[in-house]
Write a protein that holds these residues in place. Structure first.
Motif, PDB file in Angstrom:
ATOM      1  N   GLU A   6     -87.864  74.563  -7.447  1.00 11.84           N
ATOM      2  CA  GLU A   6     -86.759  74.863  -6.566  1.00 11.84           C
ATOM      3  C   GLU A   6     -86.563  73.645  -5.527  1.00 11.84           C
ATOM      4  N   SER A   7     -85.389  73.804  -5.042  1.00 15.17           N
ATOM      5  CA  SER A   7     -84.747  72.846  -3.904  1.00 15.17           C
ATOM      6  C   SER A   7     -83.719  73.315  -3.136  1.00 15.17           C
ATOM      7  N   GLY A   8     -83.113  72.710  -1.977  1.00 10.73           N
ATOM      8  CA  GLY A   8     -82.193  73.349  -1.315  1.00 10.73           C
ATOM      9  C   GLY A   8     -82.427  74.083   0.118  1.00 10.73           C
ATOM     10  N   GLY A   9     -83.903  74.291   0.282  1.00  6.57           N
ATOM     11  CA  GLY A   9     -84.427  74.990   1.537  1.00  6.57           C
ATOM     12  C   GLY A   9     -83.985  74.123   2.533  1.00  6.57           C
ATOM     13  N   GLY A  10     -84.140  74.575   4.053  1.00  4.48           N
ATOM     14  CA  GLY A  10     -84.105  73.903   4.907  1.00  4.48           C
ATOM     15  C   GLY A  10     -84.092  74.796   6.580  1.00  4.48           C
ATOM     16  N   LEU A  11     -83.674  73.981   7.385  1.00  4.53           N
ATOM     17  CA  LEU A  11     -83.214  74.734   8.601  1.00  4.53           C
ATOM     18  C   LEU A  11     -81.852  75.123   8.766  1.00  4.53           C
ATOM     19  N   VAL A  12     -81.356  76.187   9.131  1.00  8.58           N
ATOM     20  CA  VAL A  12     -80.074  76.580   9.382  1.00  8.58           C
ATOM     21  C   VAL A  12     -79.752  77.439  10.572  1.00  8.58           C
ATOM     22  N   GLN A  13     -78.773  77.403  11.233  1.00  9.72           N
ATOM     23  CA  GLN A  13     -78.580  78.405  12.387  1.00  9.72           C
ATOM     24  C   GLN A  13     -78.078  79.573  11.610  1.00  9.72           C
ATOM     25  N   ALA A  14     -78.530  80.854  12.450  1.00  6.43           N
ATOM     26  CA  ALA A  14     -78.103  82.043  12.065  1.00  6.43           C
ATOM     27  C   ALA A  14     -76.666  82.281  11.944  1.00  6.43           C
ATOM     28  N   GLY A  15     -76.024  82.854  10.984  1.00  5.60           N
ATOM     29  CA  GLY A  15     -74.475  82.829  10.540  1.00  5.60           C
ATOM     30  C   GLY A  15     -74.321  81.809   9.741  1.00  5.60           C
ATOM     31  N   GLY A  16     -75.217  80.851   9.167  1.00  2.00           N
ATOM     32  CA  GLY A  16     -74.949  79.743   8.448  1.00  2.00           C
ATOM     33  C   GLY A  16     -75.155  80.013   6.959  1.00  2.00           C
ATOM     34  N   THR A 111     -94.034  83.198 -14.781  1.00  3.25           N
ATOM     35  CA  THR A 111     -93.817  81.731 -14.486  1.00  3.25           C
ATOM     36  C   THR A 111     -93.031  81.678 -12.939  1.00  3.25           C
ATOM     37  N   TRP A 112     -93.654  80.859 -12.017  1.00  2.00           N
ATOM     38  CA  TRP A 112     -93.180  80.677 -10.760  1.00  2.00           C
ATOM     39  C   TRP A 112     -92.907  79.362 -10.247  1.00  2.00           C
ATOM     40  N   GLY A 113     -91.878  79.046  -9.366  1.00  4.18           N
ATOM     41  CA  GLY A 113     -91.769  77.707  -8.809  1.00  4.18           C
ATOM     42  C   GLY A 113     -92.863  77.562  -7.776  1.00  4.18           C
ATOM     43  N   GLN A 114     -92.741  76.499  -7.012  1.00  3.47           N
ATOM     44  CA  GLN A 114     -93.711  76.151  -6.025  1.00  3.47           C
ATOM     45  C   GLN A 114     -93.092  76.542  -4.704  1.00  3.47           C
ATOM     46  N   GLY A 115     -91.967  77.183  -4.376  1.00  2.52           N
ATOM     47  CA  GLY A 115     -91.310  77.768  -3.379  1.00  2.52           C
ATOM     48  C   GLY A 115     -90.442  76.591  -2.282  1.00  2.52           C
ATOM     49  N   THR A 116     -89.471  77.348  -1.704  1.00  5.61           N
ATOM     50  CA  THR A 116     -89.075  76.171  -0.863  1.00  5.61           C
ATOM     51  C   THR A 116     -88.647  76.985   0.591  1.00  5.61           C
ATOM     52  N   GLN A 117     -89.170  76.327   1.540  1.00  3.33           N
ATOM     53  CA  GLN A 117     -88.909  76.963   2.813  1.00  3.33           C
ATOM     54  C   GLN A 117     -87.523  77.022   3.309  1.00  3.33           C
ATOM     55  N   VAL A 118     -87.284  78.337   4.014  1.00  2.00           N
ATOM     56  CA  VAL A 118     -85.882  78.386   4.618  1.00  2.00           C
ATOM     57  C   VAL A 118     -86.085  79.051   5.961  1.00  2.00           C
ATOM     58  N   THR A 119     -85.638  78.310   6.907  1.00  2.00           N
ATOM     59  CA  THR A 119     -85.932  78.842   8.272  1.00  2.00           C
ATOM     60  C   THR A 119     -84.558  78.798   8.967  1.00  2.00           C
ATOM     61  N   VAL A 120     -84.359  80.119   9.501  1.00  2.00           N
ATOM     62  CA  VAL A 120     -83.157  80.415  10.288  1.00  2.00           C
ATOM     63  C   VAL A 120     -83.463  80.589  11.678  1.00  2.00           C
ATOM     64  N   SER A 121     -82.743  79.708  12.527  1.00  3.04           N
ATOM     65  CA  SER A 121     -82.804  79.734  14.048  1.00  3.04           C
ATOM     66  C   SER A 121     -81.830  80.405  14.792  1.00  3.04           C
ATOM     67  N   SER A 122     -81.982  80.940  15.897  1.00  2.00           N
ATOM     68  CA  SER A 122     -81.042  81.431  16.733  1.00  2.00           C
ATOM     69  C   SER A 122     -80.316  80.329  17.421  1.00  2.00           C
TER      70      SER A 122
END
Length: 122
Positions: A6-16, A111-122
């Motif tokens: 997996e790829s593409g996770g990250g920090l994003v603001q709410a509504g993004g 079969t599973w991937g390693q995971g990617t973190q998604v964090t949504v901030s206010s």
């Protein structure tokens, strides 16, 4: 060796928006259904979306209308487009593969991937 990355996770603001990708290798992609799951701290892994090779998809009620699963079978890749993100979407997102049709049950995937973190901030 079957592998999902997996790829593409990250920090994003709410509504993004974010788009997650999951690249598969070592398997015949057309024989596999693909699923996205997520796991928030202290919670069980939960179904987000699923997609069959030949068409057909499904979503958890909490993401329906905001998230979209798609697959590029030529690239052996499945995507999760996430729009209008909410604080409660914060989690580690996993992709998973199984032969046959998708299921909403995590135990149905082998079969599973390693995971990617998604964090949504206010």
């Amino acid at each position: 060796q079957v592998q999902l990355v997996e790829s593409g996770g990250g920090l994003v603001q709410a509504g993004g928006s974010l788009r997650l990708s999951c690249a598969a290798s070592g398997l015949t992609f057309r024989r596999y259904a693909m699923g996205w799951f997520r796991q928030a701290p202290g919670k069980e892994r939960a179904f987000v979306a699923g997609s069959n090779w030949g068409g057909g998809s499904d979503y958890a009620g909490s993401v329906k209308g905001r998230f979209s699963i798609s697959r590029d079978n030529a690239k052996n890749t499945v995507y999760l487009q996430m729009n209008s993100l909410k604080l409660e979407d914060t989690a580690v997102y996993y992709c998973a593969a199984r032969r046959g049709d998708y299921t909403q049950y995590a135990a149905g995937y082998d079969t599973w991937g390693q995971g990617t973190q998604v964090t949504v901030s206010s």
